[in-house]
Scaffold this active site. Structure first.
Site, PDB file in Angstrom:
ATOM      1  N   GLY A  50       0.765  -1.319  -0.026  1.00 45.74           N
ATOM      2  CA  GLY A  50       0.090   0.006  -0.102  1.00 45.74           C
ATOM      3  C   GLY A  50       0.743   1.262   0.033  1.00 45.74           C
ATOM      4  O   GLY A  50       2.103   1.060   0.291  1.00 45.74           O
ATOM      5  N   LEU A  51       0.289   2.570   0.023  1.00 41.40           N
ATOM      6  CA  LEU A  51       0.947   3.707  -0.474  1.00 41.40           C
ATOM      7  C   LEU A  51       1.734   4.108   1.030  1.00 41.40           C
ATOM      8  O   LEU A  51       1.186   3.448   2.165  1.00 41.40           O
ATOM      9  CB  LEU A  51      -0.283   4.907  -0.573  1.00 41.40           C
ATOM     10  CG  LEU A  51      -0.934   4.855  -1.808  1.00 41.40           C
ATOM     11  CD1 LEU A  51      -1.832   5.966  -1.497  1.00 41.40           C
ATOM     12  CD2 LEU A  51      -0.016   5.218  -3.039  1.00 41.40           C
ATOM     13  N   SER A  52       2.493   4.503   1.083  1.00 42.49           N
ATOM     14  CA  SER A  52       3.315   5.308   2.187  1.00 42.49           C
ATOM     15  C   SER A  52       2.359   5.903   3.255  1.00 42.49           C
ATOM     16  O   SER A  52       1.364   6.608   2.781  1.00 42.49           O
ATOM     17  CB  SER A  52       4.411   6.472   1.796  1.00 42.49           C
ATOM     18  OG  SER A  52       4.934   6.943   3.061  1.00 42.49           O
ATOM     19  N   GLY A  53       2.323   5.530   4.511  1.00 43.33           N
ATOM     20  CA  GLY A  53       1.120   5.840   5.349  1.00 43.33           C
ATOM     21  C   GLY A  53      -0.369   5.195   5.444  1.00 43.33           C
ATOM     22  O   GLY A  53      -0.902   5.653   6.140  1.00 43.33           O
ATOM     23  N   ALA A  54      -0.056   4.080   4.751  1.00 42.82           N
ATOM     24  CA  ALA A  54      -1.235   3.346   4.803  1.00 42.82           C
ATOM     25  C   ALA A  54      -1.502   2.698   5.864  1.00 42.82           C
ATOM     26  O   ALA A  54      -2.655   2.230   6.167  1.00 42.82           O
ATOM     27  CB  ALA A  54      -1.202   2.590   3.150  1.00 42.82           C
ATOM     28  N   GLY A  55      -0.458   2.473   6.427  1.00 40.65           N
ATOM     29  CA  GLY A  55      -0.630   1.657   7.949  1.00 40.65           C
ATOM     30  C   GLY A  55      -0.010   0.257   7.449  1.00 40.65           C
ATOM     31  O   GLY A  55      -0.449  -0.727   8.346  1.00 40.65           O
ATOM     32  N   LYS A  56       0.651  -0.023   6.687  1.00 46.41           N
ATOM     33  CA  LYS A  56       1.280  -1.424   6.481  1.00 46.41           C
ATOM     34  C   LYS A  56       2.055  -2.052   7.671  1.00 46.41           C
ATOM     35  O   LYS A  56       1.843  -2.999   8.256  1.00 46.41           O
ATOM     36  CB  LYS A  56       2.202  -1.537   5.293  1.00 46.41           C
ATOM     37  CG  LYS A  56       1.633  -1.048   3.872  1.00 46.41           C
ATOM     38  CD  LYS A  56       2.693  -1.060   2.949  1.00 46.41           C
ATOM     39  CE  LYS A  56       3.915   0.051   3.196  1.00 46.41           C
ATOM     40  NZ  LYS A  56       3.048   1.464   3.219  1.00 46.41           N
ATOM     41  N   SER A  57       2.850  -1.141   8.148  1.00 45.66           N
ATOM     42  CA  SER A  57       3.994  -1.719   9.046  1.00 45.66           C
ATOM     43  C   SER A  57       3.095  -1.913  10.761  1.00 45.66           C
ATOM     44  O   SER A  57       3.215  -2.755  11.225  1.00 45.66           O
ATOM     45  CB  SER A  57       4.948  -0.680   9.387  1.00 45.66           C
ATOM     46  OG  SER A  57       5.940  -1.235  10.233  1.00 45.66           O
ATOM     47  N   SER A  95       6.034  -1.760  -2.081  1.00 47.80           N
ATOM     48  CA  SER A  95       5.789  -2.589  -3.387  1.00 47.80           C
ATOM     49  C   SER A  95       4.763  -2.291  -4.295  1.00 47.80           C
ATOM     50  O   SER A  95       3.666  -2.989  -4.562  1.00 47.80           O
ATOM     51  CB  SER A  95       5.828  -4.090  -2.761  1.00 47.80           C
ATOM     52  OG  SER A  95       4.527  -4.173  -2.059  1.00 47.80           O
TER      53      SER A  95
END
Lengths: 217, 217
Positions: free
Chosen positions: B50-57, B124
């Protein structure tokens, strides 16, 4: 357990905090210590080094077998599972061999973070490369010298590589046309030249027990 | 359990059999199935994209936290633990970003072999890269699309990266000056834009239970 992770650097880095007007997400993190607690043993790397044919991979697998019976979480990293994958882009040039060992060291370090007892089986003939891995992994690096005399390895010659090396068909072959720098102070030295496999396995397991990496079950 | 491993190729390959006049060493091998049996769950990769800031980590860590409470063996791979280590030699050029994701995919594949529930958090952005990882990992690849609208990610802008990207200070920034190719058929799509974190975690856990990757404890 709520813990704020270290901030990443660079565009591809992970997101560490989330804020918007209506959603607040807290960062939580499972630590290595928590994983080790779950596993009942510490994470560590058993780095098997020695000549081709010294028995590194066989011993690593036999140790893993014993550790599995003790319900330890283990993984063996060797040429089979990296040269066709992670390191498939690397040749056997000097630079690429250094990079191969570096990557294996980094991956072993991740496995240690994951709390896994990691066993690696690479000739890794150069001291500097092994010391680099030690610096990556830290105190959980356990160097195991599979000490078999060259003539014994050559007489075994399971893969016929020594014969090819002597015939000049393989360049820079460790022990023949390229040096093997034996560890000076390995954590463990096993006599893979004459001892039975079970004796060598016992020796490694005894070390792990003595250092409290694993516990008696 | 005695099993003869696949023969390696190349001088740095592992030794698979040992023979000499007086010592015969048998090759044993702990398999992924044996490790999964010990762990009580399957190995798999949850690939958060997902986008930067989407909350992946944040989501990956929260899912790991939940899995840990279920005594699962887990590990999170994200930029923090590879960009300074395994991939420290890589830049942010197009080629190096591809290589970064490839290496992460290979390492995730090793963790799956080790029976670990592996969570990765990388933007990614390109479908081809993610599909390459899917082909490396196989059926145990679970793509999780962290779906948050660009405007929401940009309004969060936790690291101030969007501001810099808009100012032209970061080239090829995903969503601003470089495309994000959203997954067409991800195994899981989570609404990280408006749902609470716990709702997203529930959704991922429910999927793992439904697919019998994990079991109720």
């Amino acid at each position: 357990m709520v813990q704020v992770a270290q901030l990443g650097k660079g565009a591809d880095m992970s997101d560490n905090q989330q804020k918007s007007s209506n959603v607040v997400w807290h960062q939580s993190q499972v630590t290595t210590a928590m994983r080790e607690n779950l596993n009942g043993h510490r994470g560590a790397v058993l780095w098997f080094t020695g000549l081709s044919g010294a028995g590194k991979s066989t011993l690593a697998n036999a140790v893993e077998d014993r550790l599995y019976a003790m319900k330890a979480r283990t993984f063996v990293i060797d040429g089979d599972n990296v040269r066709h994958g992670l390191c498939a882009d690397l040749s056997f040039s000097d630079d690429d061999r250094v990079e191969n060992i570096r990557r294996v060291g980094e991956v072993a370090g991740l496995f240690v973070q994951a709390g896994v007892l990691t066993l690696t089986a690479f000739i890794s003939p150069f001291r500097a490369d092994r010391e680099k891995v030690r610096s990556i992994v830290g105190e959980n690096f356990i160097e195991v010298h599979c000490d078999t005399a060259l003539e014994v390895c050559e007489s075994r010659d399971v893969k016929g590589l020594y014969k090819k090396a002597r015939a000049g068909e393989i360049a820079e072959f460790t022990g023949i046309s390229s040096p093997y720098e034996a560890p000076e102070n390995p954590e463990i030295r096993v006599d893979t030249g004459s001892d039975d496999l079970s004796v060598c396995v016992d020796q490694v397991i005894a070390y792990l027990l003595k250092k409290s990496v694993i516990q008696h079950v």
